[in-house]
Write a protein that holds these residues in place. Structure first.
Motif, PDB file in Angstrom:
ATOM      1  N   GLY A  58      55.471   1.973 -31.316  1.00 19.72           N
ATOM      2  CA  GLY A  58      54.922   2.775 -31.631  1.00 19.72           C
ATOM      3  C   GLY A  58      54.281   3.550 -29.193  1.00 19.72           C
ATOM      4  N   ASP A  59      54.949   2.402 -28.426  1.00 21.63           N
ATOM      5  CA  ASP A  59      54.682   1.976 -27.600  1.00 21.63           C
ATOM      6  C   ASP A  59      55.272   3.255 -27.053  1.00 21.63           C
ATOM      7  OD1 ASP A  59      52.712   0.389 -27.175  1.00 21.63           O
ATOM      8  OD2 ASP A  59      54.051  -1.559 -27.008  1.00 21.63           O
ATOM      9  N   LYS A  60      56.963   3.310 -27.524  1.00 22.52           N
ATOM     10  CA  LYS A  60      58.298   4.131 -27.661  1.00 22.52           C
ATOM     11  C   LYS A  60      58.063   5.128 -27.674  1.00 22.52           C
ATOM     12  CE  LYS A  60      61.395   0.288 -28.029  1.00 22.52           C
ATOM     13  NZ  LYS A  60      62.682  -0.245 -28.567  1.00 22.52           N
ATOM     14  N   ALA A  61      57.058   5.931 -29.197  1.00 21.20           N
ATOM     15  CA  ALA A  61      57.102   6.770 -29.349  1.00 21.20           C
ATOM     16  C   ALA A  61      55.687   7.181 -28.619  1.00 21.20           C
ATOM     17  CB  ALA A  61      56.309   6.998 -30.603  1.00 21.20           C
ATOM     18  N   TYR A  62      54.931   6.955 -27.700  1.00 22.85           N
ATOM     19  CA  TYR A  62      54.190   6.880 -26.459  1.00 22.85           C
ATOM     20  C   TYR A  62      54.505   7.703 -25.261  1.00 22.85           C
ATOM     21  CZ  TYR A  62      49.654   6.586 -24.124  1.00 22.85           C
ATOM     22  OH  TYR A  62      48.749   7.104 -22.807  1.00 22.85           O
ATOM     23  N   LEU A  63      55.092   6.744 -24.883  1.00 30.51           N
ATOM     24  CA  LEU A  63      55.895   6.551 -23.357  1.00 30.51           C
ATOM     25  C   LEU A  63      56.377   7.435 -23.962  1.00 30.51           C
ATOM     26  CD1 LEU A  63      56.153   3.422 -22.875  1.00 30.51           C
ATOM     27  CD2 LEU A  63      54.342   4.884 -22.096  1.00 30.51           C
ATOM     28  N   SER A  64      57.754   8.104 -24.853  1.00 35.98           N
ATOM     29  CA  SER A  64      58.575   8.580 -24.587  1.00 35.98           C
ATOM     30  C   SER A  64      57.829  10.766 -24.656  1.00 35.98           C
ATOM     31  CB  SER A  64      59.492   9.266 -25.874  1.00 35.98           C
ATOM     32  OG  SER A  64      58.643   9.104 -27.462  1.00 35.98           O
ATOM     33  N   ASP A 124      42.402  13.910 -35.354  1.00 39.04           N
ATOM     34  CA  ASP A 124      42.825  14.007 -36.352  1.00 39.04           C
ATOM     35  C   ASP A 124      44.827  13.446 -36.150  1.00 39.04           C
ATOM     36  OD1 ASP A 124      41.312  14.372 -38.304  1.00 39.04           O
ATOM     37  OD2 ASP A 124      41.660  16.273 -38.991  1.00 39.04           O
ATOM     38  N   LEU A 125      44.523  12.350 -36.841  1.00 43.59           N
ATOM     39  CA  LEU A 125      46.411  12.100 -36.408  1.00 43.59           C
ATOM     40  C   LEU A 125      46.918  12.381 -37.174  1.00 43.59           C
ATOM     41  CD1 LEU A 125      45.867   8.515 -35.778  1.00 43.59           C
ATOM     42  CD2 LEU A 125      46.040   9.444 -34.212  1.00 43.59           C
ATOM     43  N   ASP A 126      48.601  13.539 -36.210  1.00 39.59           N
ATOM     44  CA  ASP A 126      49.242  14.161 -36.906  1.00 39.59           C
ATOM     45  C   ASP A 126      50.346  13.856 -37.430  1.00 39.59           C
ATOM     46  OD1 ASP A 126      47.743  16.776 -36.995  1.00 39.59           O
ATOM     47  OD2 ASP A 126      48.946  17.171 -34.553  1.00 39.59           O
ATOM     48  N   GLU A 127      51.234  12.886 -36.275  1.00 42.93           N
ATOM     49  CA  GLU A 127      52.273  11.759 -36.758  1.00 42.93           C
ATOM     50  C   GLU A 127      51.586  10.485 -36.034  1.00 42.93           C
ATOM     51  OE1 GLU A 127      55.448  13.128 -34.577  1.00 42.93           O
ATOM     52  OE2 GLU A 127      54.932  14.751 -35.666  1.00 42.93           O
ATOM     53  N   THR A 128      51.957   8.920 -37.404  1.00 42.30           N
ATOM     54  CA  THR A 128      51.515   7.846 -37.101  1.00 42.30           C
ATOM     55  C   THR A 128      52.375   7.101 -37.386  1.00 42.30           C
ATOM     56  OG1 THR A 128      49.915   7.227 -39.347  1.00 42.30           O
ATOM     57  CG2 THR A 128      48.946   8.599 -37.645  1.00 42.30           C
ATOM     58  N   ASP A 129      52.143   6.054 -36.576  1.00 42.09           N
ATOM     59  CA  ASP A 129      54.250   5.553 -36.636  1.00 42.09           C
ATOM     60  C   ASP A 129      53.258   3.818 -37.964  1.00 42.09           C
ATOM     61  OD1 ASP A 129      52.275   3.292 -35.257  1.00 42.09           O
ATOM     62  OD2 ASP A 129      53.549   3.660 -33.125  1.00 42.09           O
ATOM     63  N   ALA A 130      54.028   2.930 -38.451  1.00 40.75           N
ATOM     64  CA  ALA A 130      53.374   1.536 -38.729  1.00 40.75           C
ATOM     65  C   ALA A 130      52.465   1.086 -38.177  1.00 40.75           C
ATOM     66  CB  ALA A 130      54.836   0.972 -39.371  1.00 40.75           C
ATOM     67  N   ASN A 131      52.931   0.755 -36.678  1.00 40.48           N
ATOM     68  CA  ASN A 131      51.760   0.243 -36.184  1.00 40.48           C
ATOM     69  C   ASN A 131      50.454   0.680 -36.492  1.00 40.48           C
ATOM     70  OD1 ASN A 131      50.726  -2.439 -34.032  1.00 40.48           O
ATOM     71  ND2 ASN A 131      50.252  -0.109 -32.407  1.00 40.48           N
ATOM     72  N   CYS A 132      49.968   2.177 -35.694  1.00 43.46           N
ATOM     73  CA  CYS A 132      49.250   2.866 -36.274  1.00 43.46           C
ATOM     74  C   CYS A 132      48.403   2.656 -37.312  1.00 43.46           C
ATOM     75  CB  CYS A 132      49.361   4.105 -35.694  1.00 43.46           C
ATOM     76  SG  CYS A 132      47.537   5.151 -34.677  1.00 43.46           S
ATOM     77  N   LYS A 133      49.132   2.833 -38.002  1.00 47.79           N
ATOM     78  CA  LYS A 133      48.456   2.620 -39.513  1.00 47.79           C
ATOM     79  C   LYS A 133      47.777   2.296 -39.795  1.00 47.79           C
ATOM     80  CE  LYS A 133      51.535   6.253 -41.574  1.00 47.79           C
ATOM     81  NZ  LYS A 133      52.961   6.095 -42.302  1.00 47.79           N
ATOM     82  N   ASN A 134      48.676   0.289 -39.216  1.00 49.48           N
ATOM     83  CA  ASN A 134      47.835  -1.364 -39.941  1.00 49.48           C
ATOM     84  C   ASN A 134      46.777  -1.054 -38.760  1.00 49.48           C
ATOM     85  OD1 ASN A 134      48.447  -3.936 -40.980  1.00 49.48           O
ATOM     86  ND2 ASN A 134      48.688  -4.674 -38.037  1.00 49.48           N
ATOM     87  N   LEU A 135      46.430  -0.356 -37.502  1.00 47.65           N
ATOM     88  CA  LEU A 135      45.033  -0.316 -37.296  1.00 47.65           C
ATOM     89  C   LEU A 135      44.025  -0.266 -37.629  1.00 47.65           C
ATOM     90  CD1 LEU A 135      46.807   0.149 -32.960  1.00 47.65           C
ATOM     91  CD2 LEU A 135      46.100  -2.241 -34.530  1.00 47.65           C
TER      92      LEU A 135
END
Length: 262
Positions: A58-64, A124-135
């Motif tokens: 999640g951090d990597k996708a965000y910072l990228s 609305d969230l278009d894309e979510t990673d596993a960490n975000c879905k868990n939160l």
């Protein structure tokens, strides 16, 4: 020389101070061009650290997303966090973040010692990673339209931090949303807003936010706060500026410290 808002230029009585002058002075010293340069340098350091230390996906996708250039005030929270902790102390123990990329910001806050964190995604969230879905599944991060009353009881959080959200609201909705931020916080709330003339992080603004960002000047914001009877948290402002000055920290976003409703 910093400029005063026209509505604040009247003489005040002996011993009185001009509201938000600390905020106005601190922001008038930094040009947008210098801010962008500092952001690029900061982004390179953050990205290098996250990738070298094996940060979460999640951090990597965000910072990228920073690699395309532009300013993100949600990203600025990473840089400002040490100084926010100095300014608010124990008030950082129960924090609500409001703004895009709340999953990444909340994940960062949860890594801090003795800090509980929640998030509110205003779009609305278009894309979510596993960490975000868990939160989201746990109810730590929620998705809600901030143009309407926030889904929390009064004083639910010690501190509220909002970034990259208010710039997309018209004054009509700011009049409703900002008092809500003051309502759900007990020890104050912090607004991070872009400077006029800055280039924002490349996102599909029109499809996600419904309108392009309206980057307002410090004088505009201060006039708005005064008109809506919001008070500057002068103690937090001074502590934040003192801590930032020791490390020569210059924010790439405008940062306003405001008092909660009592």
């Amino acid at each position: 020389m910093s400029r005063r808002p026209a509505s604040l230029s009247r003489r005040l009585g002996d011993g009185a101070s001009i509201p938000f002058m600390g905020s106005l002075n601190s922001k008038s010293r930094t040009s947008p061009f210098l801010s962008v340069g500092l952001l690029v340098l900061g982004a390179i350091l953050i990205i290098g650290y996250v990738y070298s230390s094996g940060g979460s996906s999640g951090d990597k996708a965000y910072l990228s997303r920073l690699e395309g250039g532009g300013v993100s005030c949600s990203t600025e929270i990473y840089q400002a966090l040490p100084y926010l902790k100095k300014a608010y102390g124990d008030s950082m123990h129960k924090v609500l973040h409001v703004g895009p990329e709340s999953c990444a910001v909340v994940s960062k806050l949860l890594k801090e010692e003795d800090t509980e964190a929640w998030g509110l995604e205003p779009y609305d969230l278009d894309e979510t990673d596993a960490n975000c879905k868990n939160l989201i599944r746990k109810g730590i991060v929620r998705v809600a339209d901030i143009k309407f009353p926030l889904p929390y009881k009064s004083k639910s959080f010690s501190l509220v931090i909002v970034s990259d959200a208010l710039d997309y609201l018209s004054p009509k909705y700011l009049n409703k949303t900002i008092p809500e931020l003051a309502r759900v916080s007990s020890d104050g709330f912090v607004i991070l807003s872009g400077y006029p003339g800055q280039r924002r992080v490349k996102v599909a603004e029109m499809s996600k936010f419904g309108r392009p960002a309206k980057l307002r000047s410090s004088t505009w914001w201060i006039r708005f706060f005064v008109q809506t009877k919001l008070e500057e948290n002068e103690v937090a402002t001074k502590k934040f500026e003192m801590a930032a000055a020791k490390k020569a920290y210059q924010s790439t976003c405008q940062i306003f410290h405001l008092k909660s409703l009592h």
